[in-house]
Design an enzyme around this catalytic site. Sequence first.
Site, PDB file in Angstrom:
ATOM      1  N   HIS A 158      -7.353  -6.266   1.966  1.00 23.00           N
ATOM      2  CA  HIS A 158      -6.269  -5.460   1.402  1.00 23.00           C
ATOM      3  C   HIS A 158      -4.925  -5.749   2.063  1.00 23.00           C
ATOM      4  CE1 HIS A 158      -4.130  -2.145  -0.358  1.00 23.00           C
ATOM      5  NE2 HIS A 158      -3.939  -1.589   0.816  1.00 23.00           N
ATOM      6  N   SER A 178       0.825  -1.196   0.000  1.00 20.67           N
ATOM      7  CA  SER A 178       0.000   0.000   0.000  1.00 20.67           C
ATOM      8  C   SER A 178       0.869   1.260   0.000  1.00 20.67           C
ATOM      9  CB  SER A 178      -0.944  -0.043   1.203  1.00 20.67           C
ATOM     10  OG  SER A 178      -1.996   0.861   1.039  1.00 20.67           O
ATOM     11  N   ASP A 237      -0.714  -4.835  -3.520  1.00 22.61           N
ATOM     12  CA  ASP A 237      -2.046  -4.244  -3.508  1.00 22.61           C
ATOM     13  C   ASP A 237      -2.041  -2.717  -3.461  1.00 22.61           C
ATOM     14  OD1 ASP A 237      -4.581  -5.448  -3.878  1.00 22.61           O
ATOM     15  OD2 ASP A 237      -5.220  -4.675  -1.939  1.00 22.61           O
TER      16      ASP A 237
END
Length: 473
Positions: free
Chosen positions: A434, A242, A267
Site C-alpha cells: 500500500h 492514503s 492508493d
Amino acid sequence: MALKNNAHTHTPTHTHTHTHTHITETPDSLSFLRESLLQSDAEFGPSVCCTCTLSTRVAVWSACVSVCSPSCASLVSHPLGLCLMASGSESCTSDSQLRSDAARTDSSMWEENFDTENHGVGRKRDYSPVSWSEYFEMMDDVVVGSAESKDVFRVYKSGQDGPLLVLLHGGGHSALSWAVFTAAMTSRVTCRVLAMDLRGHGATQVRHADDLSTQTMSRDVANVVRATYGEVPPPIILVGHSMGGAIAVHAASGSLLPTVVGLVVIDVVEGSAMDVLHSMQNFLKGRPRSFKSIDHAIEWSVKSGQIRNLESAKVSMVGQVRRCEVEDGDCAEQVSPVTESVAEGHEEFYDLNYVTDKAESTASEPSSVYSWRIDLSKAEKYWDGWFRGISNLFLGCNVPKLLLLAGIDRLDRDLTIGQMQGKFMMQVLPPCGHAVHEDTPDKVADALASFMTRHKFAEARSETKSSSYPFMR
C-alpha cells in the site's frame, strides 16, 4: 500572522539508483523465506490477519497474504489510513497451497538478504537510519499563528523553480515517507517540493494535536503553503497518499489554495477504505508497542512488509517513532514499559551521527526505548470522515487528476464509472504494498513526471526528456 524559522539547508548527496536481485522459487529460497518469517515472529511478536484472523503466526500469515486475497497483505502490513483494499476475503485453503503461494509473495521484501556477490551466502543487512539531508535540500519549521497561539509545522523542501508539489503522507507516517520519491522526482522534472508533517505526526508541534479532522488538516495545508510562499504561491500539484490523499482531495475541492492546477491521489479509494475501517483497531493492537532502537524499528518495518523498500524504510521510520524514557509506575497505557514522556527536542532524529550513535547505545539501555509518535487508535472518531464521500469529491475537482493504485481491485463503483468516462488518469503499479511511493519510488516518479509534462505543468529535465510512461485510461 505567519512566520518561518529554524531553517536547515543541505545539498542532498544521494544518487538515486536501484539494483534488484531476482529470487527463484527453489526449495532453498522458500526455506529461507520461512526461516526469515519465523525469526521475525520471534523478534517482533505475532501478527494477526485482521480480515480472516487466520493465525497469529507470522510464518502462516505470510502465506495468508496471497491466499486470502490482496486485502490481507495490506491489512497486516500497514497502519491505520494505509489499509484500503476491500475486505471480506475468503478463508485460506490447504497447507500445500499456503506454501506455494507464500513462495510467490513479493520477493523484493527478502531479496536483499542474499549476497549475490558471494553466491547466495547470507549476510547481515544494514538497518541503520539515514538522514533527511540525503534526499531533501532543506528542513524548516513553519510557524502559523501569533506568538500566543502558534502552531509549528515541520517541512522538508527541494527545488527552486517550477510548479510546487505539496506532498501529504498517510496515517502514522511523516513527511520523510516522501524522501526517496523526492530525489527521484526532482531528477526527472523541474519542480519544487514541499513535504509536511501533518498535525499529530512527525516533528510537527500544534496546540490541538488530537484534532485530526479533514477540515482542520486541510486548513493546515493551506496555512503552511501561504506561510511559506505568500498569498499567491506558484502553481500547485497536491499529492497525497492514503489519509494524506483524502486531505488533498478535501483541500482541492474546498478551493483553499487558489493556485492548485493538479491533484494526485495514491492508493486511497472510498469504497475499499470504508470496508476495512472496522479492522483497524485489531491491526493497531497487533503491532509492536516499542522497539529497543531505531535500527530495530526499521528492521521490523521491512520484515513485516509495512515498507517493502529498505532504502525508504531507513529514512521513513525515523519520522514514525520517537525515543521515550521509561519511568516506573507510569506505564498503564503501554504494553511495553514506556511512558508518554518523550525526550526534549526532536533534532536528534534528523542528525545522522546522533541517531546512529543513540541507536547503538540505547539498544542495551533499558531506560530508553522507541515508540510510535502517534497513537492512531485514539483518532478513531475521525476515520470515517477521512474517507466518506471522497470519490465524488475527487471526481468533482475541476483540475487534471491522477489516481495511482497498488491493485485494480481497489476501485469502487463511482471511480470505476468515472475512469471509464475519462474523468481522471489512472495507473496501477504492482507489485508493491500500500505504501506505493515508498515501495516503488521510481515508478511513482515516472508516472507523476509523465502526468506533469503531459499537462505542461513542468519541463522534463534534459536527461529524462526521451523517457515516457504509459497510462491506463
